[in-house]
Write an enzyme that holds these catalytic residues in place. Structure first.
Site, PDB file in Angstrom:
ATOM      1  N   CYS A 169       0.832  -1.204   0.000  1.00 57.75           N
ATOM      2  CA  CYS A 169       0.000   0.000   0.000  1.00 57.75           C
ATOM      3  C   CYS A 169       0.866   1.253   0.000  1.00 57.75           C
ATOM      4  O   CYS A 169       1.379   1.671   1.049  1.00 57.75           O
ATOM      5  CB  CYS A 169      -0.938   0.011   1.208  1.00 57.75           C
ATOM      6  SG  CYS A 169      -2.031   1.449   1.273  1.00 57.75           S
ATOM      7  N   CYS A 190      -0.544   4.094   2.142  1.00 60.89           N
ATOM      8  CA  CYS A 190      -0.324   3.896   3.574  1.00 60.89           C
ATOM      9  C   CYS A 190       1.120   4.191   3.965  1.00 60.89           C
ATOM     10  O   CYS A 190       1.384   4.823   4.998  1.00 60.89           O
ATOM     11  CB  CYS A 190      -0.646   2.452   3.971  1.00 60.89           C
ATOM     12  SG  CYS A 190      -2.244   1.841   3.424  1.00 60.89           S
ATOM     13  N   ASP A 191       2.072   3.713   3.175  1.00 62.56           N
ATOM     14  CA  ASP A 191       3.467   3.668   3.608  1.00 62.56           C
ATOM     15  C   ASP A 191       4.430   4.536   2.801  1.00 62.56           C
ATOM     16  O   ASP A 191       5.604   4.642   3.159  1.00 62.56           O
ATOM     17  CB  ASP A 191       3.970   2.213   3.561  1.00 62.56           C
ATOM     18  CG  ASP A 191       3.149   1.303   4.457  1.00 62.56           C
ATOM     19  OD1 ASP A 191       2.668   1.777   5.496  1.00 62.56           O
ATOM     20  OD2 ASP A 191       2.984   0.115   4.114  1.00 62.56           O
TER      21      ASP A 191
END
Length: 327
Positions: free
Chosen positions: A137, A140-141
């Site tokens: 992701c 997300c990261d």
């Protein structure tokens, strides 16, 4: 074996399921959450979380889910350590689900929050380095790879979108694809090829993620050329697997409408499925955003709509009783 009955039965215990439980419990619905094979959902295998509202500092995914569960229990949710193996939707409401334990769960409304799982390559080093340079992701990261060299693995819309997103954080993004052409939509390909921060490695298959999870994490990828079989190494500090997600909807196939990718279909802008009294929230119905905060939002919506459904159902039943009494 035991029988458990509730106004709201929730299958799944990620951000969507637990948020639905919090709202339902506060409304006096005494919800039951059946946690499933991965209690807490995908966040339990996520380390640093920096984009969930309300936390100035980085928090840990497992801790966040523990807090959500504690909040749900505090307001009256019953948490069940079980995995649903069978569900009867056609004859509901009420809806009946059978757990792996043999227990029976009866819900006057049903909230499906079983989530989705990222598809992985299944090669050496992938699991060991997950969260240590390997991710599924970028949204997300990606922030954690500012100024670092990163690679995205895949050739569809997801992979191209991830690569484009990562240019917000990295000046050196490489898309690695095992074929000589992409499957992504043309407009996305045009944006990708035109971007000065992105390069493409064609006809390369990732065989291994290299590095030490205890000593700096990911250092590179071992590749094989799909045309001539030659092996090579690609140095990078971030590797994003972007080959799609698989919604956890096996239980509901043939019982609820789904889209071509297997996600549960809902009425636009709502968590309502095609069966009255059944609601879907989180990644099981969302193949676009797939974020903890959006999952929590749809969990809230599912609880509110379920509460309204029950109120309407009870009103209709009261009118029917009154008509019968008048006769």
């Amino acid at each position: 074996m035991a029988k458990h009955e509730t106004k709201m039965l929730i299958i799944g215990s990620g951000p969507a399921g637990l948020t639905a439980a919090i709202y339902a419990a506060r409304a006096g619905m005494e919800p039951i959450v059946v946690q499933g094979i991965q209690p807490g959902g995908q966040l339990t295998i996520t380390t640093d979380v920096e984009n969930y509202p309300g936390f100035r500092d980085v928090i840990q995914g497992p801790w966040l889910m523990q807090e959500m569960q504690a909040q749900a229990e505090h307001v009256g949710t019953r948490m069940m350590w079980d995995t649903i193996t069978e569900v009867d939707i056609a004859n509901g409401p009420p809806f009946v689900a059978i757990g792996d334990s043999g227990d029976e769960y009866v819900g006057h409304t049903l909230v499906i929050a079983t989530g989705a799982q990222a598809k992985w390559l299944g090669v050496p080093g992938e699991q060991e380095l997950s969260g240590k340079g390997v991710s599924a992701c970028a949204t997300c990261d990606g922030f954690f790879y500012r100024g670092k060299k990163v690679a995205v693995i895949g050739g569809g819309n997801t992979a191209v979108e991830e690569a484009l997103y990562l240019t917000n954080h990295s000046d050196d993004v490489t898309l690695i694809h095992r074929r000589g052409e992409l499957r992504a939509e043309k407009i996305l390909q045009d944006r990708l090829f035109a971007h000065p921060k992105i390069s493409v490695l064609w006809n390369k298959k990732v065989d291994e993620f290299l590095g030490d999870p205890l000593q700096g994490g990911l250092t590179g990828l071992r590749l094989t050329d799909t045309e001539n079989g030659e092996s090579s190494t690609f140095d990078c500090e971030g590797g994003f697997v972007a080959i799609g997600h698989a919604p956890s909807t096996e239980l509901f196939k043939g019982k609820l409408e789904m889209d071509e990718s297997g996600y549960i279909a809902v009425e636009a802008g709502t968590p309502k499925t095609n069966h009255a009294g059944v609601f879907a929230c989180g990644d099981v119905m969302d193949h676009t955003y797939r974020q903890a905060v959006t999952a929590a939002g749809t969990g809230c919506m599912a609880a509110l709509d379920a509460e309204r459904f029950l109120a309407t159902l009870e009103f209709v039943r009261n009118e029917e009783r009154a008509e019968q009494a008048a006769e």
